[in-house]
Design an enzyme around this catalytic site. Structure first.
Site, PDB file in Angstrom:
ATOM      1  CE  LYS A 185     -18.452  -0.398   5.779  1.00 47.81           C
ATOM      2  NZ  LYS A 185     -18.028   0.066   6.908  1.00 47.81           N
ATOM      3  N   GLY A 209       5.701  -0.349   7.044  1.00 48.54           N
ATOM      4  CA  GLY A 209       5.799   0.792   8.035  1.00 48.54           C
ATOM      5  C   GLY A 209       6.261   2.094   7.320  1.00 48.54           C
ATOM      6  CD  GLU A 242     -19.906   1.708   9.488  1.00 50.18           C
ATOM      7  OE1 GLU A 242     -19.135   2.698   9.622  1.00 50.18           O
ATOM      8  OE2 GLU A 242     -19.522   0.666   9.134  1.00 50.18           O
ATOM      9  CD1 TRP A 289      -3.082   0.901   0.768  1.00 51.00           C
ATOM     10  CD2 TRP A 289      -1.763   2.338   1.851  1.00 51.00           C
ATOM     11  NE1 TRP A 289      -3.775   2.145   0.917  1.00 51.00           N
ATOM     12  CE2 TRP A 289      -2.957   3.081   1.560  1.00 51.00           C
ATOM     13  CE3 TRP A 289      -0.764   3.180   2.457  1.00 51.00           C
ATOM     14  CZ2 TRP A 289      -3.283   4.366   2.077  1.00 51.00           C
ATOM     15  CZ3 TRP A 289      -1.171   4.292   2.988  1.00 51.00           C
ATOM     16  CH2 TRP A 289      -2.465   4.878   2.601  1.00 51.00           C
ATOM     17  CG  HIS A 332     -28.436  23.868  10.733  1.00 51.65           C
ATOM     18  ND1 HIS A 332     -28.805  25.285  11.105  1.00 51.65           N
ATOM     19  CD2 HIS A 332     -29.107  23.350  11.476  1.00 51.65           C
ATOM     20  CE1 HIS A 332     -29.748  25.181  11.961  1.00 51.65           C
ATOM     21  NE2 HIS A 332     -29.925  24.058  12.393  1.00 51.65           N
ATOM     22  CE  LYS A 342     -10.936  -5.969   7.885  1.00 50.57           C
ATOM     23  NZ  LYS A 342     -11.965  -4.955   7.852  1.00 50.57           N
TER      24      LYS A 342
HETATM   25  C1  G6P Z   1      -9.306   1.198   8.037  1.00 46.74           C
HETATM   26  C2  G6P Z   1     -10.304   0.246   7.521  1.00 46.74           C
HETATM   27  C3  G6P Z   1     -11.667   0.455   8.268  1.00 46.74           C
HETATM   28  C4  G6P Z   1     -11.444   0.518   9.851  1.00 46.74           C
HETATM   29  C5  G6P Z   1     -10.351   1.464  10.140  1.00 46.74           C
HETATM   30  C6  G6P Z   1      -9.911   1.292  11.747  1.00 46.74           C
HETATM   31  O1  G6P Z   1      -9.934   2.559   7.496  1.00 46.74           O
HETATM   32  O2  G6P Z   1     -10.415   0.295   6.170  1.00 46.74           O
HETATM   33  O3  G6P Z   1     -12.551  -0.556   7.909  1.00 46.74           O
HETATM   34  O4  G6P Z   1     -12.617   0.901  10.496  1.00 46.74           O
HETATM   35  O5  G6P Z   1      -9.068   1.323   9.462  1.00 46.74           O
HETATM   36  O6  G6P Z   1      -9.315   0.408  11.793  1.00 46.74           O
HETATM   37  P1  G6P Z   1      -9.368  -0.626  13.305  1.00 46.74           P
HETATM   38  O7  G6P Z   1      -8.846  -2.182  12.817  1.00 46.74           O
HETATM   39  O8  G6P Z   1      -8.430   0.313  14.260  1.00 46.74           O
HETATM   40  O9  G6P Z   1     -10.539  -0.839  13.589  1.00 46.74           O
END
Ligand code: G6P
Length: 613
Positions: A490, A102, A486, A75, A509, A608
């Site tokens: 999504k 990292g 949320e 990434w 507003h 993720k």
């Molecule tokens: C990324 C993922 C999300 C997740 C967020 C926080 O943005 O794509 O799905 O909610 O990280 O991640 P965590 O593992 O700390 O819940």
């Protein structure tokens, strides 16, 4: 971000590593690469922009023999996704190959030092700089690679897991970690390395979680663990409690759909053994261990990111209602840099699916130093956040592979609801009767979630009417306001349609200016204390020709009559309604993403597990 895999043993390493990389693609998937080593001869490096499948195609016909390999799925942070920037990188001499997860924050300074010594680089990455730096130290000090690595890492700021291969030491992988996750699987005459345990699950369940500032020298028959001061440590081998089926698709088209459909079970799993409706009791050992501090606390601060932050917002409403305690919900990234006021005795709840999110991790490290009690609500067992928390409650949703979080969110809500009920009970702000009522409601949630899933076909049909919309607005109030956020998140993640979530009343507003006959406005309007007001907001949108789509309580004819499309969910206590009201929104986003032909499990640019800040 980025997934790393390593293998050394008697098998052919390439297939093991590539399969492992596919399991870790949730961590990043813009380029991938492997370095393979046989018993003799130089290390071979193959890398390719794109997904792991593109790498596989590009190596057809190449020499893939060898019992040792490291692999990486990227990434991008430093430098665009390209073959050139893909890992593994080679050292200046070509003898070393390295992968890294990292960020090396002081890479620019190191690079300048190296450039002034005549080095030229072949990529834009911080990884290549670190590798050249390691080799330069080894050359100047005539020391082993392991010693050079220790010296280099002491100069580095940032986060890393690195895996190194050396032409001169066939069969040996040297690994080190700070801030990014590293698991080592212990097999019979073989070892596996991974960002999590999924790459090794089908071969071994014996694992060692490597800690920050530790270094591992891994050979088929040997695992040596050291700290950066060269002291030998005893590896703590743990037994994994995870089955292979849990990380496979099991007949579903996508992991996301599988995970949405798993929710009746995962919500049940997160409650199982922790509540008893007959004896009206809750057993959360993590909470018990800091009961006195929780009762005495003046406030709770919740830190999280992304979907977990939305779970935190729902929790704010529930804790304040049931336990009458002040709750603040913070983006971990803002909290960690803001010099926040923390009083000893403050309770911090860190919510995280992965347990590795860099901002959340650092935020709680800082708060811990200032005397706060840290409670983790984490899904991945043994993850960094779980380990640095004083206590915690695992969410038990099982591995979540789809990049957009679904079942982890509802498991977080289930656990946070239990925690709030228990705290309210301890603080005597709710009666035994109310506690019993809420536990009975929670007990019924898995069955009710199942009944929502049985409407998936009609939600799919509904989704097909909205797939060409350019923008969406999501509105909700009270417990359902974070659900609206949320739902919008999504949709953005999966369909790339712009979507905004707002408190329903606040839409007057500003956002109301966007309303026209093209704009779908999704109302989360289940029956609760605010419902009449939300229905008034629906009327306001309808009067401006907006396309009202609603999530409503079964049998609510009034709200239905104001909507051009609606999805009904079973009635339940408003405090825990988000556990149900979010499910139709997950399905709506999923089916719109699929209708648009998108890769819903791996949406563009996302990862993720966000292990960089
Ligand atoms: C990324 C993922 C999300 C997740 C967020 C926080 O943005 O794509 O799905 O909610 O990280 O991640 P965590 O593992 O700390 O819940």
């Amino acid at each position: 971000m980025c997934g790393i895999v390593g293998y050394t043993g008697s098998r052919m390493a390439y297939p093991v590593v590539v399969k492992g990389l596919k399991r870790l693609e949730y961590r990043g998937y813009d380029s991938a690469g492997v370095a393979i080593q046989g018993e003799s001869g130089p290390i071979r490096v193959y890398k390719k922009q794109g997904k792991v499948a593109d790498l596989e195609e590009s190596v057809l016909g190449q020499d893939l023999q060898g019992g040792t390999a490291i692999g990486h799925t990227r990434w991008a942070t430093h430098g665009a996704p390209s073959d050139r920037n893909a890992h593994p990188h080679r050292s200046a001499s070509g003898k070393l190959a390295m992968i890294h997860n990292g960020i090396i924050e002081n890479y620019h300074q190191l690079k300048q030092e190296l450039v002034s010594k005549g080095y030229a680089f072949h990529s834009d990455t911080d990884t290549e700089v670190l590798l050249y730096f390691i080799e330069e130290i080894q050359r100047n000090n005539h020391c082993s690679l392991e010693e050079a690595l220790c010296v280099a890492l002491k100069r580095v700021s940032g986060a890393y897991v690195v895996l190194l291969l050396n032409d001169e030491e066939p069969g040996t992988i040297i690994a080190a970690r700070k801030g990014s996750p590293l698991v080592i699987g212990v097999g019979q005459h073989e070892h596996f390395l991974g960002s999590d345990a999924s790459p090794m699950l089908e071969y071994t369940k014996q694992v060692v979680y490597v800690n920050d500032y530790e270094l591992a020298i891994v050979r088929p028959d040997e695992l040596i663990l050291k700290n950066l001061g060269n002291e030998i440590l005893t590896p703590y081998v743990q037994q994994l409690d995870l089955e292979l089926a849990a990380i496979e698709k099991g007949g579903f088209d996508h992991f996301m759909l599988k995970e949405i459909f798993e929710q009746p079970q995962t919500i049940y799993d997160s409650l199982r053994g922790r509540m008893d409706v007959v004896t009206v009791s809750i057993t959360l050992s993590g909470m018990e261990s800091c009961k006195a501090e929780l009762i005495a606390a003046n406030r709770i601060v919740i830190v999280a990111c992304g979907t977990s932050w939305h779970a935190g917002l729902v929790a704010e409403y529930i804790f304040e209602e049931l336990a009458r305690i002040n709750v603040e919900v913070e983006y971990a990234s803002e909290f960690r840099y803001r010099n926040p006021v923390i009083h000893p005795g403050d309770v911090i709840i860190a919510i995280s699916q992965s347990g590795e999110t860099a901002d959340t991790l650092v935020a709680i490290e800082r708060a811990k130093q200032q005397g706060a009690i840290i409670l983790g609500v984490v899904n991945v067992v043994g993850s960094s956040i779980a380990r640095i928390s004083h206590a915690g409650c695992y969410t038990h949703a099982g591995p979540e592979i789809g990049v957009a979080s679904t079942k982890a969110f509802t498991a977080q809500l289930a656990v946070l609801s239990l925690m709030a009920i228990q705290l309210g009970y301890w603080r005597e702000t709710i009666s035994t009767e109310r506690k019993k009522q809420l536990l009975e409601e929670l007990y019924l949630i898995p069955e009710k979630a199942q009944s929502i899933l049985s409407q998936s076909e009609s939600i799919r049909n509904l989704a097909s009417r909205y797939e060409s919309a350019r923008d969406f607005l999501y509105l909700g109030r009270g417990y359902n306001f974070p659900v609206a956020l949320e739902g919008a998140l999504k949709l953005k993640e999966i369909s790339y349609i712009h979507a905004e979530g707002y408190p329903a009343a606040e839409m007057k507003h500003g956002p109301i200016a966007l309303v026209d006959d093209q704009l779908p406005v999704v109302f989360v309007a289940t029956r609760d204390a605010y419902q009449e007001k939300v229905v008034s907001n629906m009327q306001e949108i309808k009067a401006r020709k907006g396309r009202v789509v609603s999530v409503i309580t079964e049998g609510d004819e009034w709200a239905r009559s104001l909507s051009e499309a609606s999805i009904e969910i079973p009635a339940c206590d408003e405090v825990i309604a988000p556990l149900l009201s979010v499910i139709p929104l997950q399905l709506l986003a999923y089916y719109i993403g699929v209708a648009k032909g998108l890769d819903v499990d791996k949406p563009r640019n996302l990862a993720k597990s966000v292990t960089v800040e």
